[in-house]
Design a protein around this motif. Sequence first.
Motif, short mmCIF file in Angstrom:
data_model
loop_
_atom_site.label_atom_id
_atom_site.label_comp_id
_atom_site.label_asym_id
_atom_site.label_seq_id
_atom_site.Cartn_x
_atom_site.Cartn_y
_atom_site.Cartn_z
N ARG A 20 64.42 -64.97 -22.32
CA ARG A 20 63.13 -65.60 -21.62
C ARG A 20 62.41 -64.29 -20.50
O ARG A 20 61.45 -63.92 -20.09
CB ARG A 20 63.35 -66.76 -20.69
N VAL A 21 63.58 -63.26 -19.74
CA VAL A 21 63.45 -61.98 -19.10
C VAL A 21 62.16 -61.34 -19.95
O VAL A 21 61.14 -61.36 -19.33
CB VAL A 21 64.93 -61.60 -18.67
N VAL A 22 63.04 -61.22 -21.34
CA VAL A 22 62.33 -60.55 -22.15
C VAL A 22 60.42 -60.61 -22.22
O VAL A 22 59.88 -60.03 -22.29
CB VAL A 22 63.18 -60.10 -23.73
N ARG A 23 60.74 -61.80 -22.84
CA ARG A 23 59.43 -62.54 -22.70
C ARG A 23 58.70 -62.78 -21.49
O ARG A 23 56.90 -62.51 -21.83
CB ARG A 23 59.19 -63.92 -23.28
N LEU A 24 58.97 -62.84 -20.51
CA LEU A 24 58.07 -62.80 -19.21
C LEU A 24 57.94 -62.38 -18.10
O LEU A 24 56.82 -62.04 -17.60
CB LEU A 24 58.16 -63.73 -17.77
N TYR A 25 58.42 -61.02 -17.81
CA TYR A 25 58.94 -59.90 -17.07
C TYR A 25 57.75 -59.15 -17.01
O TYR A 25 56.94 -58.41 -16.29
CB TYR A 25 59.76 -59.45 -16.61
N PRO A 26 57.96 -58.25 -18.68
CA PRO A 26 56.97 -56.96 -18.85
C PRO A 26 55.54 -57.34 -17.85
O PRO A 26 54.82 -56.57 -17.49
CB PRO A 26 57.50 -56.41 -20.03
N ALA A 27 54.44 -58.31 -19.72
CA ALA A 27 53.53 -58.28 -19.22
C ALA A 27 53.13 -59.09 -16.82
O ALA A 27 51.97 -58.59 -17.06
CB ALA A 27 52.67 -59.43 -19.81
N TYR A 28 54.10 -59.72 -16.70
CA TYR A 28 53.75 -60.82 -15.80
C TYR A 28 53.67 -59.06 -14.57
O TYR A 28 52.59 -59.02 -13.23
CB TYR A 28 55.24 -61.49 -15.79
N TRP A 29 54.51 -58.37 -14.60
CA TRP A 29 54.82 -56.90 -13.81
C TRP A 29 53.54 -56.13 -14.06
O TRP A 29 52.67 -56.28 -12.80
CB TRP A 29 55.63 -56.22 -14.31
N VAL A 30 52.48 -55.83 -15.17
CA VAL A 30 51.39 -55.60 -15.31
C VAL A 30 50.20 -55.89 -14.88
O VAL A 30 49.24 -55.50 -13.71
CB VAL A 30 51.51 -55.15 -16.78
N GLY A 31 50.99 -57.41 -14.50
CA GLY A 31 49.32 -58.45 -14.42
C GLY A 31 49.30 -58.14 -12.81
O GLY A 31 47.94 -58.52 -12.45
N ILE A 32 50.75 -58.20 -12.37
CA ILE A 32 50.30 -58.55 -10.62
C ILE A 32 49.65 -56.85 -10.03
O ILE A 32 49.61 -56.82 -9.38
CB ILE A 32 52.05 -58.70 -9.73
N VAL A 33 50.15 -55.75 -10.64
CA VAL A 33 49.75 -54.44 -10.42
C VAL A 33 48.12 -53.95 -10.98
O VAL A 33 47.35 -54.06 -9.91
CB VAL A 33 50.70 -53.20 -11.32
N ILE A 34 47.82 -54.58 -11.55
CA ILE A 34 46.38 -54.88 -12.06
C ILE A 34 45.92 -55.99 -10.97
O ILE A 34 44.67 -55.29 -9.99
CB ILE A 34 46.26 -54.98 -13.49
N THR A 35 46.01 -57.23 -10.88
CA THR A 35 45.44 -57.85 -10.03
C THR A 35 45.17 -57.33 -9.01
O THR A 35 44.47 -57.05 -7.58
CB THR A 35 45.87 -59.20 -9.82
N ALA A 36 46.64 -56.37 -8.08
CA ALA A 36 46.94 -56.04 -6.71
C ALA A 36 45.92 -55.31 -6.38
O ALA A 36 45.13 -54.95 -5.52
CB ALA A 36 48.23 -55.79 -6.33
#
Length: 355
Positions: A82-98
Motif C-alpha cells: 500500500r505504501v509503494v502504491r500510494l505514496y510516490p505519486a502522492y508526494w509528487v502531486g502535493i509538491v506540484i499542486t503546492a
Amino acid sequence: MRTPAERLYAIDGLRLLAALCVVLFHYTFSGWAGGNSPVTFAAESAWSKYGYLGVDLFFLISGFVVLMSAWGRKPRAFVVSRVVRLYPAYWVGIVITALVTVTLGQSLFQVSLPQVLANLTMFQAVPNIENVDVVYWTLWAEMRFYVLILAFTLIGMTRARVMVGMWAWLGLTVLVEAGVLPGVADLVVQSEFSHYFIAGMALFMLYKFGLNVQIALLVPICLGNAVYRAIGYANAVGERYEVTYSPVVITAVVVIIFLVMTLVALRLTNRLAKPWLVTAGALTYPLYLLHAHVGFIVLDRLGAAVNKYVLLTGLIVVMLAAAYLVHRLVEQPLAPRLKRLLSKREPAPGPGVLI
C-alpha cells in the motif's frame, strides 16, 4: 503474485473512466458552481454534475482489488504494497499542486509549509489540517479501509473470517445509521461509503470462490444502502451548489456501478481484455491527484483568453500527459526501490551455510 493472465483489465478501464468522470465534474460543474473557475459550462453541467459518482465506483473497485491484493499476504507485505502504491505519486502531486498554487493560484487557494508537511504523511485529517487539494479527502477514507484489511492479515485471512467480518461491518453500518452507536464510531465504520467497500470485498469473494447464499444477500443489501445514502448525499451536494439531482438518475448510476462490477466478478468481462488498458489504469491515480486545484488555476488564468472547449480539451490532455509522466518517471522507477527499502531483509547466511 498474480500472473498476467489473471489481471482484470476491465478494472483498469473502469478506474480511468471513474477518474475522468470526476475530472469532468470538477472542470465543467463544481469549478464554476463553487466559485473556483470563471469558465461556465451550464449546458454540460446537466450531466457532468453527476460525475462525482466516479468516487463511488472507486470505492467499490477498492473493496475488490485491495482484498485481492491482501489475500495470502503477511501484514508487513500488505503495508509495504500500500505504501509503494500510494505514496510516490502522492508526494509528487502535493509538491506540484503546492508549487502551482504558490506561484499562480494564490487568488484561489492558500497553502503553507506546515500544511504541506502534514499532507505528506497522508494523515493530515487526524490533526484536522486542511488538504493541499480538495480531492485528497478520499485517501483518508481509503486509509481507514486499509486498516480494516490489515486487521484481517493480522488474524489470518480465511474465507469464513472475511465473510464474518463483512457481515459485522454491515451490521455496524446499520447501527451507526440508526443512531444506536455514537457518531465517533463512524470514524471506523464509515457508514457513508462502507457499503461500497463491503460489496467490493463480497464481489472479490464471488470472483475467487464462486457464488454462495451469503454473497447473494450481502451485495443486494449493500446496493440498497448505497442507493439510500447516495440519494441523501446528492441532496447535500445539491444544496451546496444550488442544483437539483434526480433520484432516478442517482439510483440508475449506482445500480449500473454494481452491475458492471458484478460482471467483472463473474469473469464475463474477460473477453474485453486489451493490453492498453493497463496503461489506462496506471494513469488513474496520478490523474486524480493532479487535476483539481491545478486545473482550477489554469481555468482561472486562461479562461478569458481561450475558447472554453479548446481549453477544456487541452487541459484534460495535458493532465493525462502529466499523469503518464508521473507514472513513468516516478512510480515505475521509485516503487521497486521503495519496496526493497521497506521490505524485511533476510539475515545474511553464516559461514558454511549453503544457499
